[in-house]
Design a protein around this motif. Sequence first.
Motif, PDB file in Angstrom:
ATOM      1  N   GLY A  11       0.827  -1.207   0.000  1.00 57.90           N
ATOM      2  CA  GLY A  11       0.000   0.000   0.000  1.00 57.90           C
ATOM      3  C   GLY A  11       0.857   1.250   0.000  1.00 57.90           C
ATOM      4  N   LEU A  12       1.942   1.214   0.761  1.00 56.25           N
ATOM      5  CA  LEU A  12       2.864   2.353   0.796  1.00 56.25           C
ATOM      6  C   LEU A  12       3.534   2.561  -0.561  1.00 56.25           C
ATOM      7  N   ILE A  13       3.747   1.471  -1.293  1.00 48.35           N
ATOM      8  CA  ILE A  13       4.377   1.599  -2.613  1.00 48.35           C
ATOM      9  C   ILE A  13       3.520   2.454  -3.532  1.00 48.35           C
ATOM     10  N   PHE A  14       2.195   2.255  -3.491  1.00 45.74           N
ATOM     11  CA  PHE A  14       1.304   3.062  -4.331  1.00 45.74           C
ATOM     12  C   PHE A  14       1.499   4.546  -4.042  1.00 45.74           C
ATOM     13  N   ILE A  15       1.587   4.873  -2.766  1.00 48.68           N
ATOM     14  CA  ILE A  15       1.784   6.280  -2.387  1.00 48.68           C
ATOM     15  C   ILE A  15       3.125   6.779  -2.901  1.00 48.68           C
ATOM     16  N   PHE A  16       4.168   5.963  -2.724  1.00 51.54           N
ATOM     17  CA  PHE A  16       5.491   6.370  -3.206  1.00 51.54           C
ATOM     18  C   PHE A  16       5.486   6.553  -4.723  1.00 51.54           C
ATOM     19  N   LEU A  17       4.851   5.629  -5.454  1.00 48.73           N
ATOM     20  CA  LEU A  17       4.800   5.729  -6.910  1.00 48.73           C
ATOM     21  C   LEU A  17       4.142   7.035  -7.341  1.00 48.73           C
ATOM     22  N   ALA A  18       3.062   7.389  -6.663  1.00 49.60           N
ATOM     23  CA  ALA A  18       2.357   8.623  -7.003  1.00 49.60           C
ATOM     24  C   ALA A  18       3.254   9.838  -6.781  1.00 49.60           C
ATOM     25  N   ILE A  19       3.968   9.852  -5.664  1.00 48.49           N
ATOM     26  CA  ILE A  19       4.858  10.988  -5.365  1.00 48.49           C
ATOM     27  C   ILE A  19       6.008  11.036  -6.360  1.00 48.49           C
ATOM     28  N   ALA A  20       6.594   9.867  -6.672  1.00 44.99           N
ATOM     29  CA  ALA A  20       7.723   9.815  -7.609  1.00 44.99           C
ATOM     30  C   ALA A  20       7.309  10.319  -8.986  1.00 44.99           C
ATOM     31  N   LYS A  43      -3.274  19.233 -21.010  1.00 43.83           N
ATOM     32  CA  LYS A  43      -3.766  19.482 -19.649  1.00 43.83           C
ATOM     33  C   LYS A  43      -3.280  18.422 -18.648  1.00 43.83           C
ATOM     34  N   LEU A  44      -2.625  17.398 -19.173  1.00 49.14           N
ATOM     35  CA  LEU A  44      -2.094  16.370 -18.282  1.00 49.14           C
ATOM     36  C   LEU A  44      -1.012  16.937 -17.367  1.00 49.14           C
ATOM     37  N   PHE A  45      -0.308  17.994 -17.829  1.00 46.62           N
ATOM     38  CA  PHE A  45       0.844  18.512 -17.098  1.00 46.62           C
ATOM     39  C   PHE A  45       0.561  19.870 -16.466  1.00 46.62           C
ATOM     40  N   MET A  46       1.284  20.134 -15.392  1.00 43.16           N
ATOM     41  CA  MET A  46       1.223  21.454 -14.761  1.00 43.16           C
ATOM     42  C   MET A  46       2.086  22.432 -15.564  1.00 43.16           C
ATOM     43  N   LEU A  58       4.810  12.308  -9.659  1.00 46.65           N
ATOM     44  CA  LEU A  58       4.498  13.734  -9.535  1.00 46.65           C
ATOM     45  C   LEU A  58       5.745  14.576  -9.752  1.00 46.65           C
ATOM     46  N   PHE A  59       6.845  14.224  -9.103  1.00 45.55           N
ATOM     47  CA  PHE A  59       8.066  15.016  -9.211  1.00 45.55           C
ATOM     48  C   PHE A  59       8.801  14.767 -10.529  1.00 45.55           C
ATOM     49  N   ALA A  60       8.737  13.533 -11.044  1.00 42.17           N
ATOM     50  CA  ALA A  60       9.452  13.222 -12.281  1.00 42.17           C
ATOM     51  C   ALA A  60       8.756  13.806 -13.506  1.00 42.17           C
ATOM     52  N   ALA A  61       7.416  13.781 -13.525  1.00 39.30           N
ATOM     53  CA  ALA A  61       6.660  14.255 -14.688  1.00 39.30           C
ATOM     54  C   ALA A  61       6.034  15.627 -14.464  1.00 39.30           C
ATOM     55  N   LEU A  62       6.104  16.122 -13.214  1.00 38.05           N
ATOM     56  CA  LEU A  62       5.463  17.398 -12.852  1.00 38.05           C
ATOM     57  C   LEU A  62       4.010  17.400 -13.317  1.00 38.05           C
ATOM     58  N   SER A  63       3.277  16.367 -12.857  1.00 36.99           N
ATOM     59  CA  SER A  63       1.887  16.194 -13.262  1.00 36.99           C
ATOM     60  C   SER A  63       1.135  15.453 -12.173  1.00 36.99           C
ATOM     61  N   TRP A  64       0.211  16.156 -11.506  1.00 39.47           N
ATOM     62  CA  TRP A  64      -0.565  15.482 -10.463  1.00 39.47           C
ATOM     63  C   TRP A  64      -1.580  14.517 -11.069  1.00 39.47           C
ATOM     64  N   LYS A  65      -1.992  14.795 -12.290  1.00 35.43           N
ATOM     65  CA  LYS A  65      -2.904  13.878 -12.970  1.00 35.43           C
ATOM     66  C   LYS A  65      -2.202  12.558 -13.304  1.00 35.43           C
ATOM     67  N   SER A  66      -0.903  12.648 -13.621  1.00 32.26           N
ATOM     68  CA  SER A  66      -0.140  11.425 -13.876  1.00 32.26           C
ATOM     69  C   SER A  66      -0.016  10.590 -12.610  1.00 32.26           C
ATOM     70  N   SER A  67       0.023  11.262 -11.448  1.00 32.25           N
ATOM     71  CA  SER A  67       0.059  10.537 -10.174  1.00 32.25           C
ATOM     72  C   SER A  67      -1.204   9.720  -9.984  1.00 32.25           C
ATOM     73  N   ILE A  68      -2.330  10.282 -10.392  1.00 31.21           N
ATOM     74  CA  ILE A  68      -3.588   9.535 -10.310  1.00 31.21           C
ATOM     75  C   ILE A  68      -3.568   8.364 -11.295  1.00 31.21           C
ATOM     76  N   LEU A  69      -3.027   8.632 -12.496  1.00 35.45           N
ATOM     77  CA  LEU A  69      -2.959   7.571 -13.501  1.00 35.45           C
ATOM     78  C   LEU A  69      -2.086   6.404 -13.039  1.00 35.45           C
ATOM     79  N   VAL A  70      -0.986   6.698 -12.327  1.00 33.83           N
ATOM     80  CA  VAL A  70      -0.123   5.608 -11.872  1.00 33.83           C
ATOM     81  C   VAL A  70      -0.844   4.745 -10.844  1.00 33.83           C
ATOM     82  N   PHE A  71      -1.694   5.380 -10.026  1.00 34.00           N
ATOM     83  CA  PHE A  71      -2.528   4.606  -9.107  1.00 34.00           C
ATOM     84  C   PHE A  71      -3.410   3.631  -9.892  1.00 34.00           C
ATOM     85  N   ILE A  72      -4.081   4.186 -10.899  1.00 34.88           N
ATOM     86  CA  ILE A  72      -5.050   3.397 -11.664  1.00 34.88           C
ATOM     87  C   ILE A  72      -4.368   2.293 -12.456  1.00 34.88           C
TER      88      ILE A  72
END
Length: 768
Positions: free
Chosen positions: A258-267, A410-413, A269-283
């Motif tokens: 479960g913690l990995i999902f959170i880490f993946l989302a944060i990673a 719109k995927l990116f900030m 977010l910073f690598a792609a500068l896209s909060w929407k991509s963080s949601i996509l990695v969850f999905i």
Amino acid sequence: MDLSSKITKHRILVIAVWAIVIIALFPAFTGYSHFISYSTSSNAPSHSESEIAQGILDKKIPDNSSLIIVLQGNNPAALNSSTFATTVLSFQGNLSGLHLRNYSASDSVYSAYASFIDKSINSSNRLYINQTLDHYNGNATEASEYLNSTGYNITPAMILSVHSGYNPGLYYVTHYGTSGVPSFIYSEYSAKNITLVYLSFSVRAGKDVSSGKTASEIAFPAVNSLAKKDFGNAITTGNGAIAYETSQETAKAGFAFGLIFIFLAIAVLFAALSWKSSILVFIFSGIALLLGYVSEYITGLIFHHVSYIVNYTLTAVILGISADYLLFIISRYRDELRQGHGSEESLQTAIRKSGKSIVISGLTVAFSLFTFYFIPGFHSWGTTLFFAVIFTILLETVLLPAVISLFGKKLFMKLGMKPINPETRARSRFYRIADVSVKRKFMVIAVVLILGSLGIYSFFAVPTTYNFNTGLPQNLEAVKGLNAIDNSFGDSELYPVYVITDIQGMNNVNSTLHRDAEYLTSLNGVGDVIGPDANGKTVTNSTDISQYSIGSKYAYYTVYTDYSPYTDHAINLVKKIRSNSEFIVGGITSTVIDEKKQNNAIYGELELLIATVIAVIIGISFRSWKYPLISLTGVFFSVSWTTALLYFLSKYVLHEALIYLIPIILFIILFSLGSDYTVFIISRIREESATNERDAAIKNGIASSGKVVSALGIILAVSLGSLSLIPVAFLEQLGIAFIISLLIDTFIIRTVYFPAMISALFPHSKKS
């Protein structure tokens, strides 16, 4: 119209089809767990000496599923009392009332002694003993004196037991305890302040009975509950108990994923500068994981079981590569937009170029991981991981582009959409490191080769153990039970050596067996020997070998050594016994010898096969033998260094022996996943070489891919490293090894070694 255009044009249809497929696979998502197995069994070849011995022993001592109840007393006298004997025999009787699946029987020192008494006193002897007691008017002492003077060896208590009209053995044990019990019976069940009750089942050890569980594992909760109720401080142990408690313990470590999902989302977010991509990695990581469970379901249908270790390894691998592939495509899309290209054109380029890299990389990973199939006992690993990676490739190259096209720019900030220019690349840390590596390429290569040679020695020479129980959580009751047995009986109590000799057609059977007994008891490192003419450390003269015969063809000895069955001392001792061509030797130590012999042959072939598969796929994909050479040598150096570091960590920090499978599993998984970075980096360098000379192409390619590849490496290190949080030594060692190797691979091999090797192997030209 190419495939990338069709995906984006028909994105709604693509998403709808995937939604239908996912819904249709729901039974597999929920049904895969029925195939998960926590059992272990021997992987020795069927024609090996240990398996031949077990096949013979099965007729007398079948290697069936079992449980062991460890009963502890304040002192031996308490355990030997008639009161305690009565309680234990009552417990054994109550086991039948539990209606345990495949339950066969139970044995203890009390039931074994009672059975021995019954066999020793036949019906004619009983009649004569009763007549003698009647003659002396019920005076058992006088009757005993008379009978002993005529050649009998019988106590007054035994005479009263015979005269009771009840089962003599049970009567004696429930009234007089273990008084007078022969040492060969007592030593098998009791030592110091503990005595053991063995439960056996009618199916072989390790055989899945229901939903991936063995008979003893299924029976454990009910047996343990009854033992606690009757004795309070009883401990239930054995493979079934360990499997059950291990499954409960490892389930608690599920939070790590479960913690990995959170880490993946944060990673992301910073690598792609896209909060929407963080949601996509969850999905997408979640969908990839579900498809991984489908692969377990398919494997379960084929092999009827899937090792629980595969389940955790699959989860870690799929979470890592699904996030890697997603980030790779999204980062490429973002780079194209930052270079001023239109949204549609940028997405088409990202799908076409990154998608090709993912397919090449994914196929390399899938076929490399499939080689697990060729390791004895690991068939379910190969097929499960192969299908899971193939499903992930399809997910990331078909569904992901369709979803990205819905978002567009719109995927990116806005923060992440600054234009790319040559000055930006030149200021990159990765550009500067690549520049140094290219300028000093031969020095870099020399240093890596020198350090690598030391690591290679460690990879082949580090000592390992075949004991999977090493490093089990000490808080498990089943482990405490094993420790109690080892402390009281010695390490070989549960795992003796069985020595079988063929007596059919033999002249002078008794003299030959007497000689064998003398030989076995004389060996250094042998404690007790039980068998024809052997009683502990004493060689006797007995004409009755029926108790130790298997049909009319074989006789056997049970040899208890002074060593733990997995140690070099035990292995050398058993090798010495096996060198006698008259013996067929079985037991866990003999099995380890056969497995080592088999694995030494298979592992070398397997390593060559993996290297060949990777070399062929990368070589054909990029039309050069040089890229596979660079990739394979780099990964091998990181695997070798990791093996050496892990050995010292395991021995001096974790205080565990390194499990024998760790090096080969590291080799397979890291060679497979290492190709990810190889393909991604090579693809960018080759694109840059179209417009730049060699060294500039290398530096620009490393600079443009460096941040993404580093993020991918960290993601993979964290996802696979999460295995170290599971309190089982095998998974713990794997997790630590993955962290070490992937960090070395990401920040040394790919960033420093790769640029130097590409510069050295490719001539100065516009196209590398």
